[in-house]
Design a protein around this motif. Structure first.
Motif, PDB file in Angstrom:
ATOM      1  N   ASP A 129      -2.718   4.568  -5.733  1.00 23.55           N
ATOM      2  CA  ASP A 129      -2.586   3.147  -5.435  1.00 23.55           C
ATOM      3  C   ASP A 129      -3.204   2.377  -6.603  1.00 23.55           C
ATOM      4  O   ASP A 129      -4.375   1.965  -6.582  1.00 23.55           O
ATOM      5  N   SER A 169      -1.571  -2.882  -6.052  1.00 29.15           N
ATOM      6  CA  SER A 169      -1.265  -2.423  -4.701  1.00 29.15           C
ATOM      7  C   SER A 169      -2.075  -3.243  -3.702  1.00 29.15           C
ATOM      8  O   SER A 169      -3.168  -3.727  -4.006  1.00 29.15           O
ATOM      9  N   ARG A 193       0.859  -1.173   0.000  1.00 28.77           N
ATOM     10  CA  ARG A 193       0.000   0.000   0.000  1.00 28.77           C
ATOM     11  C   ARG A 193       0.898   1.228   0.000  1.00 28.77           C
ATOM     12  O   ARG A 193       1.717   1.404   0.898  1.00 28.77           O
TER      13      ARG A 193
END
Length: 649
Positions: A454, A458, A430
């Motif tokens: 993201d 991710s 993340r």
């Protein structure tokens, strides 16, 4: 007599100044960090670094929070974490890194009394421990040993330590556990009868191993549990990269807290039995984020009091009305911040420790008196940093409808701004966090809009988001970045004629692929893989054999079946399309992305008449850790962006 260090300079935010913080300001280590409250709530141990050079362990009394007593200065390496063994004794570890000669420094382990006496080193972080010829209790352990967890309340003075021993025959990692009595130095193995190939352990409330997890040898996960006298049995097995059931903790009543996939996202559940397949009850879940909780148990009763987790911002789900009320009181006094409460004997201790984070400033620390409801400042981690720019969280739809979380840090200038598209590495992590971050604040302070995405692949947003990135390097993962930039341009935030992609690791790869696609002004690629064939090759990669055999062929591409995919999306094969200004930076000892990735691209671009800006750092691996190299790297980026984006002043 040990001299007390006044913390006034740590609690006063510097007056506003015309010039933005310097690179040295952003990269200087925190003056105060990692505070932990003693079990009785009467002392706080923390890491201090007032001169920016040498870390020390310091202890302050909660009734005199303005003074910290440095009890141990440490010059071997930066202290990473401190732990309370009991109300009077401490343990600490150091930050793993590579020294000036390219040798690894492991976390190590030291213990001492609260007043600095009784200092003892248990683990040598730079290599071998003591050999035979001395009693076991007085030998120093080698660098493969480290702290697993502080003592359980039922086993005072007994640290649990871990030994990374590996399984060479199966090319797998393996971790063994032992107890260490810090009074006598005696060690006792805890996992001698457990299965091999174990990399994760869960202990019960008495400090005994209850669950053991490792690879199943096929890219999936196998979890064992200790079924009393019947020994170790398989509890759950998954062929996926992430197991859909993962044990986290066991309370004194024998209830299991576990992570369960719920609608494709991780949620915290509870089971009344440790047995395989036992029914579970949801405790905490999120509609948009994985819940990866930090569980807060009361050291006296063993009761689960709350769960810290991060959705868009850090937050806590409280199960104790008393602590929920304290949280509400703290939040009213510290608005605009995410305030995390920590404690050990939480229902009896007079004080609670509060870590307050916001999008505009580094962490600050407070003490909350439960009786008087008074909130007392302790320290700011980086008091020389002036208030930064606000960070806005948002989510947009990618071109195929996938939800894309993003964070914007705006420079505060009118109109569309020159933009840094900052791409995180990994990529299976993340990357986005609302709290203050040095790098985006650095760029924003120089006049740039900072856009962080993201992208698919991710972690933190569920299985669909993670698996959507499989075999999409340079393809849909790159589309996600383009879609986020298009959204910022359409909203009048980003100037489409002044955009630079900046990243390291996978982020550096994405910077190169963005430059190859065109439509951006420049790229900064640090530690960037340029040849996906090398990245997935057993000859070039430092990845474990199982990752090379199972994970990378699925997530990036198979060296044989997907050879065309890997070649087509390798920057080294796209030299004719890398037409804009480019800054390349590499560590000369990098084993994750060997220097050849960068040198081959540099040489090919130079032969084509478009030499990039280039720097390689001796002694650095996958990450720049030396103070002088980190500053040099940022200075180069600062000058490069100024030359090619020219923000309005």
């Amino acid at each position: 007599m040990i001299k007390a260090l006044t913390l006034v300079m740590l609690t006063v935010v510097c007056a506003a100044r015309a010039a933005p913080p310097s690179i040295e300001d952003f990269q200087r280590p925190p003056a105060f960090s990692g505070p932990v409250l003693s079990p009785d709530g009467r002392h706080v141990a923390a890491i201090i670094n007032p001169d920016g050079k040498t870390t020390s362990v310091a202890v302050l009394a909660t009734d005199k929070p303005g003074e910290a007593i440095p009890i141990k200065a440490f010059g071997q390496a930066d202290i990473r974490e401190t732990f309370w063994i009991d109300d009077d004794r401490l343990a600490f570890t150091v930050r793993p890194r590579v020294d000036g000669e390219g040798r690894g420094i492991a976390p190590g382990l030291w213990t001492m009394n609260r007043d600095g006496s009784g200092f003892k080193q248990w683990v040598n972080p730079t290599g071998w421990g003591s050999r035979g010829g001395t009693p076991q209790a007085s030998r120093m352990l080698d660098g493969n040993w480290s702290l697993f967890q502080p003592p359980a309340p039922e086993r005072p003075g007994q640290l649990v330590i871990r030994h990374n021993v590996g399984d060479r025959q199966r090319h797998l990692g393996h971790v063994e556990l032992a107890s260490l009595d810090v009074a006598t130095g005696r060690r006792r193995g805890l996992t001698d009868s457990a299965p091999k190939g174990i990399t994760h352990w869960v202990l019960d409330a008495t400090g005994q191993p209850a669950f053991a997890a490792g690879s199943n040898g096929r890219g999936g996960t196998r979890i064992h549990w200790r079924d009393g006298d019947a020994g170790w049995k398989v509890w759950h097995e998954s062929e996926q990269r992430e197991s859909d059931r993962w044990p986290l903790a066991i309370d004194r009543e024998g209830r299991l807290y576990l992570s369960v996939h719920e609608h494709g996202r991780r949620a915290l559940h509870r089971a009344d039995s440790l047995a395989p397949g036992a029914p579970t009850t949801r405790v905490v879940a999120s509609a948009t984020h994985d819940v990866n909780p930090g569980l807060l148990h009361d050291a006296d009763s063993g009761q689960l009091l709350g769960a810290h987790f991060e959705a868009e911002v850090p937050q806590t789900a409280w199960f104790s009305p008393e602590l929920a009320e304290a949280q509400a009181d703290i939040d009213r006094r510290l608005p605009g911040a995410a305030n995390t409460v920590s404690c050990q004997r939480c229902l009896a201790a007079p004080m609670l420790l509060v870590t307050s984070v916001s999008d505009r400033r580094p962490p600050r620390y407070f003490l909350f008196d439960r009786a008087t409801r008074q909130l007392t400042p302790v320290a700011a981690s980086m008091p020389w940093i002036t208030e930064g720019r606000p960070r806005q969280t948002a989510a947009i739809a990618a071109r195929d409808g996938l939800r894309l979380p993003l964070v914007l840090t705006h420079p505060g200038t009118p109109g569309p701004a020159p933009t840094v598209l900052l791409v995180h590495g990994g990529p299976w992590v993340r990357g986005n966090h609302w709290a203050w971050q040095a790098e985006p604040q650095f760029y924003a302070s120089r006049g740039y809009l900072v856009l962080e995405v993201d992208f698919r692949g991710s972690t933190g947003y569920g299985q669909r988001h993670l698996l959507a990135g499989d075999k999409q390097w340079g393809l849909r993962m790159q589309d996600d970045l383009a879609d986020a930039l298009a959204w910022a341009v359409k909203g009048g935030l980003a100037d489409p004629k002044r955009v630079c992609i900046v990243g390291a690791g996978y982020g550096g790869y994405a910077a190169l692929m963005g430059l190859a696609r065109g439509g951006i002004s420049c790229a900064v690629a640090s530690m960037a893989p340029t040849d996906l064939g090398k990245l997935t090759s057993r000859h070039w990669s430092d990845a474990p054999l199982e990752a090379l055999s199972f994970h990378l062929p699925i997530a990036v591409g198979d060296a044989e079946a997907d050879a065309t995919l890997l070649t087509t999306n390798s920057p080294i094969r796209l030299v004719d399309k890398l037409l804009g200004p480019l800054l390349l930076a590499y560590g000369e000892l990098d084993e994750r992305v060997p220097l050849a990735h960068g040198k081959d691209l540099r040489d090919a671009l130079t032969a084509a008449g478009r030499p990039p800006e280039w720097v390689s750092y001796p002694g650095e691996r996958h990450g720049f850790y030396k103070w002088e190299n980190r500053q040099d790297h940022w200075r180069r980026i600062e000058a490069f962006l100024a030359a090619h984006l020219a923000p309005d002043k």
